[in-house]
Design an enzyme around this catalytic site. Sequence first.
Site, PDB file in Angstrom:
ATOM      1  N   ASP A  16      -0.120   4.931   1.166  1.00  0.00           N
ATOM      2  CA  ASP A  16      -0.300   5.859   2.273  1.00  0.00           C
ATOM      3  C   ASP A  16      -0.111   5.175   3.629  1.00  0.00           C
ATOM      4  O   ASP A  16      -0.724   4.145   3.894  1.00  0.00           O
ATOM      5  CB  ASP A  16      -1.698   6.481   2.210  1.00  0.00           C
TER       6      ASP A  16
ATOM      7  N   ARG B 186     -18.897  13.234   8.030  1.00  0.00           N
ATOM      8  CA  ARG B 186     -18.614  12.300   6.930  1.00  0.00           C
ATOM      9  C   ARG B 186     -18.684  13.021   5.576  1.00  0.00           C
ATOM     10  O   ARG B 186     -17.869  12.784   4.696  1.00  0.00           O
ATOM     11  CB  ARG B 186     -19.608  11.130   6.932  1.00  0.00           C
TER      12      ARG B 186
ATOM     13  N   ASP C 127       0.867  -1.157   0.000  1.00  0.00           N
ATOM     14  CA  ASP C 127       0.000   0.000   0.000  1.00  0.00           C
ATOM     15  C   ASP C 127       0.920   1.229   0.000  1.00  0.00           C
ATOM     16  O   ASP C 127       2.103   1.116   0.297  1.00  0.00           O
ATOM     17  CB  ASP C 127      -0.876  -0.033   1.259  1.00  0.00           C
TER      18      ASP C 127
ATOM     19  N   ARG D 191     -21.657  -4.789  17.683  1.00  0.00           N
ATOM     20  CA  ARG D 191     -20.884  -3.988  16.741  1.00  0.00           C
ATOM     21  C   ARG D 191     -21.170  -4.313  15.275  1.00  0.00           C
ATOM     22  O   ARG D 191     -20.727  -3.601  14.379  1.00  0.00           O
ATOM     23  CB  ARG D 191     -19.388  -4.049  17.053  1.00  0.00           C
TER      24      ARG D 191
ATOM     25  N   THR E  77      -2.613   1.070  -4.550  1.00  0.00           N
ATOM     26  CA  THR E  77      -3.065   2.168  -3.701  1.00  0.00           C
ATOM     27  C   THR E  77      -4.432   2.676  -4.145  1.00  0.00           C
ATOM     28  O   THR E  77      -4.755   2.667  -5.331  1.00  0.00           O
ATOM     29  CB  THR E  77      -2.058   3.338  -3.739  1.00  0.00           C
ATOM     30  N   ASN E  78      -5.218   3.102  -3.183  1.00  0.00           N
ATOM     31  CA  ASN E  78      -6.512   3.706  -3.497  1.00  0.00           C
ATOM     32  C   ASN E  78      -6.359   5.148  -3.997  1.00  0.00           C
ATOM     33  O   ASN E  78      -7.315   5.726  -4.487  1.00  0.00           O
ATOM     34  CB  ASN E  78      -7.427   3.703  -2.264  1.00  0.00           C
ATOM     35  N   SER E  79      -5.167   5.710  -3.877  1.00  0.00           N
ATOM     36  CA  SER E  79      -4.956   7.078  -4.350  1.00  0.00           C
ATOM     37  C   SER E  79      -4.963   7.118  -5.874  1.00  0.00           C
ATOM     38  O   SER E  79      -4.815   6.090  -6.531  1.00  0.00           O
ATOM     39  CB  SER E  79      -3.626   7.619  -3.829  1.00  0.00           C
TER      40      SER E  79
END
Lengths: 489, 489, 489, 489
Positions: free
Chosen positions: B33, B181, B31, B123, B228-230
């Site tokens: 970040d 959010r 990943d 949860r 990466t999600n970027s």
Amino acid sequence: MDVQAGKGDIHHRVFINKSVNLGNIKCYGFDMDYTLAIYKSPEYESLGFEMLRDRLVSIGYPHELLRYTYDSTFPTRGLVYDTAYGNLLKVDSHGNVLVCTHGFTYLRGEEVHQYYPNQFIQRDDTERFYILNTLFNLSETYLYACLVDFFTDCSRYQNYQLGFKHGDLFMSFKSMFQDVRDAMNFLHDTGSLKERTLKNLDKYVIRDPRIPLFLERIKEVAKVFLATNSNYNYTEAILKYLLDAPPDSKSPRKSWRSFFDLVVVDTQKPLFFGEGTVLRQVDMDTGKLRIGTYTGHLHHGTVYSGGSSDIICDLLDVKGKEILYVGDHIFGDILKSKKRQGWKTFLVVPELANELRVWTDNSSKQTDSGCSDHSDIGFIKSKIKKITYTMELGYGKMGSLLRYGSIKTLFASQLLRYADLYAVSCLSLLQYPSTHLFRAPNVLMPHESAVTSLTKDLPLPDLSANHIIRSTTIKPVTVGHVQCSLAQH
Amino acid sequence: MDVQAGKGDIHHRVFINKSVNLGNIKCYGFDMDYTLAIYKSPEYESLGFEMLRDRLVSIGYPHELLRYTYDSTFPTRGLVYDTAYGNLLKVDSHGNVLVCTHGFTYLRGEEVHQYYPNQFIQRDDTERFYILNTLFNLSETYLYACLVDFFTDCSRYQNYQLGFKHGDLFMSFKSMFQDVRDAMNFLHDTGSLKERTLKNLDKYVIRDPRIPLFLERIKEVAKVFLATNSNYNYTEAILKYLLDAPPDSKSPRKSWRSFFDLVVVDTQKPLFFGEGTVLRQVDMDTGKLRIGTYTGHLHHGTVYSGGSSDIICDLLDVKGKEILYVGDHIFGDILKSKKRQGWKTFLVVPELANELRVWTDNSSKQTDSGCSDHSDIGFIKSKIKKITYTMELGYGKMGSLLRYGSIKTLFASQLLRYADLYAVSCLSLLQYPSTHLFRAPNVLMPHESAVTSLTKDLPLPDLSANHIIRSTTIKPVTVGHVQCSLAQH
Amino acid sequence: MDVQAGKGDIHHRVFINKSVNLGNIKCYGFDMDYTLAIYKSPEYESLGFEMLRDRLVSIGYPHELLRYTYDSTFPTRGLVYDTAYGNLLKVDSHGNVLVCTHGFTYLRGEEVHQYYPNQFIQRDDTERFYILNTLFNLSETYLYACLVDFFTDCSRYQNYQLGFKHGDLFMSFKSMFQDVRDAMNFLHDTGSLKERTLKNLDKYVIRDPRIPLFLERIKEVAKVFLATNSNYNYTEAILKYLLDAPPDSKSPRKSWRSFFDLVVVDTQKPLFFGEGTVLRQVDMDTGKLRIGTYTGHLHHGTVYSGGSSDIICDLLDVKGKEILYVGDHIFGDILKSKKRQGWKTFLVVPELANELRVWTDNSSKQTDSGCSDHSDIGFIKSKIKKITYTMELGYGKMGSLLRYGSIKTLFASQLLRYADLYAVSCLSLLQYPSTHLFRAPNVLMPHESAVTSLTKDLPLPDLSANHIIRSTTIKPVTVGHVQCSLAQH
Amino acid sequence: MDVQAGKGDIHHRVFINKSVNLGNIKCYGFDMDYTLAIYKSPEYESLGFEMLRDRLVSIGYPHELLRYTYDSTFPTRGLVYDTAYGNLLKVDSHGNVLVCTHGFTYLRGEEVHQYYPNQFIQRDDTERFYILNTLFNLSETYLYACLVDFFTDCSRYQNYQLGFKHGDLFMSFKSMFQDVRDAMNFLHDTGSLKERTLKNLDKYVIRDPRIPLFLERIKEVAKVFLATNSNYNYTEAILKYLLDAPPDSKSPRKSWRSFFDLVVVDTQKPLFFGEGTVLRQVDMDTGKLRIGTYTGHLHHGTVYSGGSSDIICDLLDVKGKEILYVGDHIFGDILKSKKRQGWKTFLVVPELANELRVWTDNSSKQTDSGCSDHSDIGFIKSKIKKITYTMELGYGKMGSLLRYGSIKTLFASQLLRYADLYAVSCLSLLQYPSTHLFRAPNVLMPHESAVTSLTKDLPLPDLSANHIIRSTTIKPVTVGHVQCSLAQH
């Protein structure tokens, strides 16, 4: 009694995953089947197997299947049936395949890779993978192996990846699975297995005189309830057998119902731990349900049907953390009561007697042989394989319920996560005073161990009672003074 | 280098939950970040907090909020925000509430019970409970506390159980949550946080000269990919900063892309580990996506967008078990890659530096004071509470990421289950040879420990490589000979 | 035969919603129950009612219920049971409430508004509203009215909005509903209703000698299949009764199976029209299923179980549009085969005989009285109400299956949308030649009528055979010449 | 004004599917876009098309696409895009394919059968089939045709069933669809289309001076609200333009807000008609939302954001049946408000002007030519085909919005089911007095027509006001006397 008892008592010990203080327990709950009522093994599983097998033959399966009889040394609880390929799998908690059989044939590494690239299954795919979680599933587990074994070898049938072919009929592993499940439901819906059991209780159910003793002792210090998925008639027959004083006994006849503050049948666990169903009263003269929903207070000696764990807490006026729930079903009893309701849990694991026996045997053997410092890693690996294999066979043909060598099974990892306590039998609780504190050892995380290796046995504060103690407010530093004015905004 | 290094090296160690043999790893995935690109703390969180806070004010929140500044000693990662009541909760893996704050006020036991009967949350109710799982959530966590703090004290607003009222406007905790959010998504969608980061890289991102060294060393022995999600532009800017040789460097300029066999941006993890999205090529001249789906072979130096972990395995020709994936997101990186794909996992936990420091300090203290054999249990309990409290504060105002006294947090239990390895930084791998076997200690189950206490250090066979070794078929005993005949059926 | 027949033949006519050209139909499919096998009314409904009622009493409902007997003049098919309030509702296609009864009491406008603000239900809320769609539901419909009637008047029970209370038992409308449904399933699962029917076939099933004639005639020109949710044994018994030549008949004995190209039992419609189930062969000696899935070609005279509409099309080698499917179940037979598969549909509506009778009577009455030009709108409104009420009662106590005054019921609107053809009986098809074109009148849209009022009977082109005739390409005008060049991009 | 007006007024008429009595309407609701604000066609669609097209080119689509310009004669509203094969389909309510184009090529019958066996789609498969329901979709519809046209003919690309290939890039129809949808969302999210519209209002929006007149007239007799999915700033700009008196006007300046009792923006229809979202106030100075949820009474002149239809009814104190809701979106406005809330509905269909024109032309032509009694059925069929084809082209290249020959489109069938009234424009209501009763003709069912053909014009009671009039209880006949006794049970 001395809890620090020696090795001889290990079969009666309660083992601890998370600390439980019996002194804080106000209520004990029990499942019935395989918890209070222990079925004789392998007699009961054999009965189940034969009835299933006969049902299949009666709906058209080849009569040659009748020659198979139950072999208790084969199945292990917690295996996964792959409905696509007909394999039985032993897996770890992530879905890595540890052992794989097709019929009675163990598959080698390469074969396993062909079926399962990466030697891994996505066990969330419940459409395909069926987990044989309960002791009731043992006979079914063995039957899957028999079916695959039979059709594979039978010359009338051709072998295909997804099943067998005979003329224009294709017998997929999937349809075999469906047939077995249907047969299971047939036995259940018609009550025929229960009927056979009740006709010969002495053959199929262990009558342990300590059970009434045990329940009486608990009832002196806490509330006691029973929550079973069985129906009223079966429940009554079983508990009469277990709890009513025998005819020749000198003690006055005491009803099985008097051992409980609350008896709930037809609970439909795991649904019971969530939304639940309608709570009805059982008419004890007829065994039938009263119509309508019960809305009143708890009546002692009354039997209820349905309901939910929330209703039980209300009726008994206890909170989840004050309940110790004792059951044998890792999913329906233990995981669900813990996860949905935060109850304390006690898992009954009858197989543990055997597991302990094999482990003890091996421990001593290991101590004898030791592991000499061979530098040849190939030699060591091969020796490890051999040891693992031998150990596995010590438990049965599919090996241990809990391990494959150093790797824990899915079942073991669920036991570790969801069962606060576990033992061979619920009667093991008799060995401990009613205020006993079961204290779990602090299991350090790897980085903590690394630090603490210098400073052994750090007395980590035990907060199992969950006292939340913080009381002061710590205001953060703010730029200037954060104050709101009435005039603004 | 000596792996058996002393205490001084503990911050550079890799800790082991499950054995991993680097010799079997054919591919390393990263990943970006908080994994390769470590953001400077608290500068980066402060930036995020201020942008969020300012956004809220710009959409109408009181300007008094501007006086709050980020306090890095307050939030701990992994807290749960209760959108119904506005509380921040520290919970264990079952949902038991360990610490509960409302604004900056710690709630006492009775108060907690009023909010959470049984001191327990379900949860799985993700509609209500929001887990602040990532390092990106730290600023958001602190902002929730600030908002509750402000409105509670502000005389313009009346306090209600579900929020605050001012005139005919009702400010529910739920709507505050939604506003935060939305602000978060606004920062993300407009790219404004990334823009600010890129404008001042030296302020916000650590440039560790060991990173190019590390990646080069790995690439000599295995394939390397980035997922990466970027988006592409941000990824390129960050990796240029981290990997390109500085202008004054004597080494020849080498493109950041040459450090990887495959670079994938816009991965949409966790979706990436399941069905994934369309794989497209990035046009590196424009930073835009090529239209259509990429269907060809792997081109070195090409950057892709989207796709899925399955496609990555195909392009790189590796199997899941041969990949070691290094990330910082316990859910999106580690749990998902392990559970859906069976990858080997390495979790980067920057907070571990602090955790180790506090733990080391306390270990030595404990050793000093010891735990003398007071028979007064009340005294012990009270002392334990005090110790826990002190220890917690050693970590920060919400305490440790991993523990509350003897109880492990939800985050810790996920780390233990899903991360095979973990460390302060991925650079810790530099300390180990490329064929190192990270060997996890065999953790015995409670009943095994009970037996083995006699026979310490049993060398359980290690099967981490998952060699399935059974080969023989063991036919069960049958009544007569189970044989199928051609004529029948 | 003359299709332009007069009023006398109206009960044997086929009515047309959408054009169907029998000349294009290559295959006829039939449901069995209430389609080929018409149950005698009210004998059969009475039997069902009594068995349901007795079942309720046997599980604990008051024995006073035994005094209720079936009143065929009360229930109408297609009513909606509100499980919350115990009301029976007649609604239109949007969910507007037309008639509402509580027990046997009709509720007035204000009362209806209290239950249903806006006099409207969201009929998609299938958790709450249960549509009593089939002729099998008639006895159940009447039973709901009886139960509400009884408990409302019984002094032992107190009335509440959601049910009745007696001591600490609460009998909610919801639980009553569940009990009736369970009783229904009990009758079905145990086969007790079927058993009673088979014991006295002459009493319960109409043996119409035209049925074998009809099927023979069809089979000369098309393929014929049967698709029933009933099991093999019941299907065989019923069809033997209907189709086998009587013992005293001179015609040679001919098997019921010979009337069909394909017989499929256990179809599980509506599932059958979607994913379906496994297709198995029925062993006609034993009535049991062959194990495994059938994979071969169609064998004449073979009976199959399960499967899906797709498999049927494959086996018979026909396309959906070439099938005319005849059934009585508006949802399970007609809506689903039309919506999921695009089949041509023929709905059997036995009640249509009565509907036609009442309509005819009223039509003549209307013509007699006419509607004189009173200018007093109050007088007209009141007269309309009176007429509607009288007409409704002409059909039965809950009125017409299809209308409430000018408003069409939900059932009627589904009939209009999904049934291409409908009639009192499938035998009505006997009145038409095998190549008959059922031509639907062109129903103009309101704006079209407005225009066409000048130019009556516009012969709109009929495209029921769906010939798609366009063939030319019409290129749009483009700026310059849109051409792609090889070199570019 | 005379409602019985002749043919000349037909473009201003309101057409009636279900009776609506304006005298009972207490509240009028309006959508904004394409309802009050009519966009100029084809200028507005051209703008949308060009912005979409340019966006695609800017993300990498071939620049040759820029040569395509919008051709308003091609697309018809309500077409279905098949994301698998790239075809545009005109279908009827059951999913039968009426017209099918691939790019600008009409497919012949055999070709259609290859794509769609049975010439039928399961339109519930919304993953695959995308319904282009709104006027906003027209530019998108045309773009799909352009894209398929371009890639099919471009020699750089090879044609495959699921898309086009160029080198190692595969351009599936699915990914093209996704790109267009993303471009659509981009235009929407960035507000760029709205920005361009606002910059040139006179070019894109019709300013009809009757709109303020119309709203004023309505407000005298009923409440009026606006419910738009647009945001506040756009809504304000558009309504100012439409409603504010022009600068040179003599009438005093009156705010657009004063025309409404309630203005709600950001409604997120269709969600608005179900659960809805949080209701917030808009700060009219800044156009931003007030934080928190609005909980007070209705303030005139206030603008709200979000909410739900239930909240609107509460604020305005009206019931669903008292509302006439006027909108242009068959699904989001009309179907949802009718099905979920039982509102009265009025659909604005701008295309109706053209539909009426073509229909009127053809009606007169038909009357001229008639249909002489040719006995040659082949000749008739061929003539019908020709007529249908010619008529279709009269409407546009994809034919009528409402019909294909005698078959009604999906759009038409939804219009007939869900819109009580419909017209070219909402201004058509100006032609009717405020207490007008729109009376739908009684549409008889086929079997009723068959009977009534003798007795024309039966005045069926009209119950559109839904007065439920039954009041008497009709007790069923019971055996003996059904009475409950206190003592029993």
